[in-house]
Design a protein around this motif. Structure first.
Motif, PDB file in Angstrom:
ATOM      1  N   TYR A 198      53.514  50.930  27.276  1.00  0.00           N
ATOM      2  CA  TYR A 198      54.370  49.737  27.229  1.00  0.00           C
ATOM      3  C   TYR A 198      53.595  48.610  26.558  1.00  0.00           C
ATOM      4  CZ  TYR A 198      57.565  51.998  30.508  1.00  0.00           C
ATOM      5  OH  TYR A 198      58.443  52.869  31.090  1.00  0.00           O
TER       6      TYR A 198
ATOM      7  N   GLY B  53      58.323  53.507  26.182  1.00  0.00           N
ATOM      8  CA  GLY B  53      58.319  52.331  27.040  1.00  0.00           C
ATOM      9  C   GLY B  53      59.002  51.124  26.427  1.00  0.00           C
TER      10      GLY B  53
ATOM     11  N   TRP C 182      60.992  47.620  30.832  1.00  0.00           N
ATOM     12  CA  TRP C 182      60.281  47.658  32.116  1.00  0.00           C
ATOM     13  C   TRP C 182      60.569  46.375  32.865  1.00  0.00           C
ATOM     14  CZ3 TRP C 182      57.097  44.177  34.418  1.00  0.00           C
ATOM     15  CH2 TRP C 182      56.504  44.588  35.621  1.00  0.00           C
TER      16      TRP C 182
END
Length: 301
Positions: A152, A267, A270
């Motif tokens: 991420y 990713g 999130w």
């Protein structure tokens, strides 16, 4: 080995900064926990089993919360992480209160998992794409010497309500992980992202990949983790706050040349609850995903 991977959920954490048991707190429009979205995404990405790692004292509450919803949807198993798990009597720390950490939690599942598996935190929302890309890796590419993590970008995993700690990744020209450093006290300050922990001020580039503890492993890793654990225990016998982390395992495997780690690009989305003030942000984000049709009105109907 079944070709369907397993999802291993780390749900034994204390939730100390949040101020409650965020693993079983409701955030979705029907009171869904964050974890329910991860399990829903895992099921549609082809995972065949979910294994919960919990403390004995929250086992009954967790089972009451999740079993009725998951019955008939996915195979479920439960594993207890305690301060005695995989600790020989002569190395027990009588005054220890703090759990031994994420890699110890994974080791506790050694007898429950025989297939490739993913590891997630119970209180992080990882997004549909992340489960799709890791599910595919675990079904087609994983080997005893090749594991993975979903990366991420640091700019997407900060909190507006305080500093965070993140595993900041170093990569090679192939995009593989070559090392990870835990950085603390990370926050955006104006146009910069700065880490003020570890006795230094360090600027981190916005697209630097970080670990949000979303890993993919071949089951052979249990043997490697157990060996490292046997070295960790005597070395940390006097340290009641020492913890045995998954990034430590990954760094050791990489440095020894025993295994490589792909950084997978799934990713995109999130969010998580580090602080109580993060709660309304998560509720709003989930509501938006439902309205956009990313999730059905009720996850389990």
């Amino acid at each position: 080995m079944t070709n369907k991977p397993t999802l291993l959920v780390l749900a034994a954490g204390m939730g100390s900064r949040y101020g409650g048991n965020k693993q079983i707190d409701g955030f979705g429009p029907n009171g869904e926990t964050i974890l329910e979205y991860s399990i829903f995404d895992a099921i549609r990405a082809g995972f065949g089993k979910v294994v919960f790692i919990v403390r004995q004292e929250i086992l009954e509450v967790a089972q009451e919360k999740f079993l009725p919803k998951l019955e008939g949807k996915i195979e479920v198993d439960w594993v207890i992480q305690s301060l005695d798990s995989f600790v020989p009597a002569e190395l027990k720390q009588a005054d220890r209160v703090k759990p031994f950490g994420t890699a110890h939690a994974v080791l506790c599942a050694k007898d429950a998992i025989k297939e490739p598996f993913a590891v997630i935190n119970a209180d992080d929302f990882y997004g549909k794409e992340a489960f799709e890309v890791l599910g595919k890796f675990l079904s087609t590419e994983v080997r005893p010497d090749l594991h993975a993590m979903v990366g991420y970008a640091i700019q997407n995993v900060l909190s507006e309500n305080g500093t965070v700690s993140r595993g900041v990744c170093e990569t090679n020209e192939k995009g593989q992980l070559i090392g990870m450093t835990e950085r603390t006290s990370i926050a955006r300050e104006g146009a910069q992202i700065l880490s003020r922990g570890e006795g230094e001020v360090l600027e981190i580039a916005e697209n630097t990949p970080v670990s949000m503890n979303f890993w993919g492993f071949h089951p052979d890793v249990f043997g490697d983790i157990e060996q490292m654990w046997k070295e960790f225990l005597p070395a940390n016998r006097e340290n009641l706050k020492s913890e045995f982390y998954i990034p430590t395992v990954a760094n050791n495997l990489i440095k020894s040349g025993k295994a490589a780690f792909e950084i997978l690009p799934g990713g995109k989305t999130w969010f998580g609850v580090t602080y109580t003030e993060d709660r309304p942000v998560v509720i709003e984000a989930l509501q938006k995903l439902h309205l956009e049709g990313e999730y059905p009105g009720d996850l389990w109907k």
